[in-house]
Write an enzyme that holds these catalytic residues in place. Structure first.
Site, PDB file in Angstrom:
ATOM      1  N   HIS A  83      33.511  36.043  45.665  1.00  0.00           N
ATOM      2  CA  HIS A  83      33.267  37.428  45.283  1.00  0.00           C
ATOM      3  C   HIS A  83      34.195  38.397  46.019  1.00  0.00           C
ATOM      4  O   HIS A  83      34.831  38.040  47.011  1.00  0.00           O
ATOM      5  CB  HIS A  83      31.801  37.808  45.503  1.00  0.00           C
ATOM      6  CG  HIS A  83      31.380  37.832  46.934  1.00  0.00           C
ATOM      7  ND1 HIS A  83      31.697  38.862  47.785  1.00  0.00           N
ATOM      8  CD2 HIS A  83      30.677  36.937  47.672  1.00  0.00           C
ATOM      9  CE1 HIS A  83      31.193  38.627  48.983  1.00  0.00           C
ATOM     10  NE2 HIS A  83      30.582  37.450  48.945  1.00  0.00           N
ATOM     11  N   TYR A  86      40.489  40.904  45.516  1.00  0.00           N
ATOM     12  CA  TYR A  86      41.311  42.086  45.258  1.00  0.00           C
ATOM     13  C   TYR A  86      42.783  41.702  45.193  1.00  0.00           C
ATOM     14  O   TYR A  86      43.298  41.039  46.097  1.00  0.00           O
ATOM     15  CB  TYR A  86      41.098  43.118  46.365  1.00  0.00           C
ATOM     16  CG  TYR A  86      41.903  44.377  46.208  1.00  0.00           C
ATOM     17  CD1 TYR A  86      41.535  45.357  45.283  1.00  0.00           C
ATOM     18  CD2 TYR A  86      43.029  44.607  46.982  1.00  0.00           C
ATOM     19  CE1 TYR A  86      42.270  46.524  45.140  1.00  0.00           C
ATOM     20  CE2 TYR A  86      43.762  45.765  46.855  1.00  0.00           C
ATOM     21  CZ  TYR A  86      43.383  46.721  45.926  1.00  0.00           C
ATOM     22  OH  TYR A  86      44.115  47.871  45.782  1.00  0.00           O
ATOM     23  N   ASN A 106      42.037  39.392  49.894  1.00  0.00           N
ATOM     24  CA  ASN A 106      43.037  40.274  49.294  1.00  0.00           C
ATOM     25  C   ASN A 106      44.355  39.518  49.198  1.00  0.00           C
ATOM     26  O   ASN A 106      44.748  38.859  50.170  1.00  0.00           O
ATOM     27  CB  ASN A 106      43.286  41.505  50.159  1.00  0.00           C
ATOM     28  CG  ASN A 106      42.132  42.456  50.221  1.00  0.00           C
ATOM     29  OD1 ASN A 106      41.004  42.112  49.906  1.00  0.00           O
ATOM     30  ND2 ASN A 106      42.400  43.662  50.669  1.00  0.00           N
TER      31      ASN A 106
END
Length: 184
Positions: A83, A86, A106
């Site tokens: 989850h 990015y 990320n």
């Protein structure tokens, strides 16, 4: 987590990084790729009956290829991504189909996560939680990038990365224990 909660967690992360508004986020190429991946991965893991699986996955494959052509981001449905994922900038991002990426990670443009090695050392990296991967980094081989790590831009990671460390260079070496805090 459910498909909806995973998409919501990604959405919240994009909002946190400054993409204000529903329309703006859906105009972000990284989010397009993630959204497509989440839906394709859901069907990839849930549908097992072969004739129906082919009928569902074929459009997902073409959708993924369309996203890949438009954005330069390749995330196969079989990859496993946690989850709050990015993608900071789009373009040149390639994830192997066996990639495992933890929660709250990320990645930047130009990142490749791929297969490498010979014999028993051949494989794909496993990336832990809260990992930041800088622009144009390459992570390859049967290695583990442990939690809270930061991989610097233009680094080649081919060995395990200890937890809470910063690695940079070709080949990447540990230069700090400052963690990824502040980057995630």
């Amino acid at each position: 987590m459910t498909l909806f909660s995973l998409i919501c967690s990604d959405y919240r992360k994009y909002k946190k990084y400054g993409a204000n508004g529903f329309v703006i986020i859906f105009l972000t190429q990284g989010f397009w790729a993630q959204f497509q991946y989440r839906i394709a991965h859901f069907f990839h893991t849930k549908i097992r009956w072969q004739p129906f699986r082919i009928l569902v996955m074929l459009p997902m494959y073409f959708w993924q290829k369309g996203i890949e052509i438009m954005t330069g981001i390749s995330i196969p449905a079989s990859a496993q991504i946690g989850h709050s994922f990015y993608i900071a900038h789009f373009g040149g991002i390639i994830l192997n189909s066996n990639t495992i990426l933890g929660n709250n990670c990320n990645i930047s443009q130009g990142v490749t996560i791929g297969v490498s090695g010979l014999g028993e050392k051949r494989g794909v990296p496993v990336i832990g939680d809260n990992v930041y991967i800088g622009a144009n980094a390459v992570i390859a081989g049967k290695i583990k990038v442990n939690d809270n790590s930061l991989i610097g831009a233009c680094s080649l990671v081919s060995n395990d990365v200890p937890e809470n460390s910063v690695v940079v260079g070709v080949p990447a070496v540990v230069v700090s224990d400052k963690t990824s805090k502040g980057y995630i």
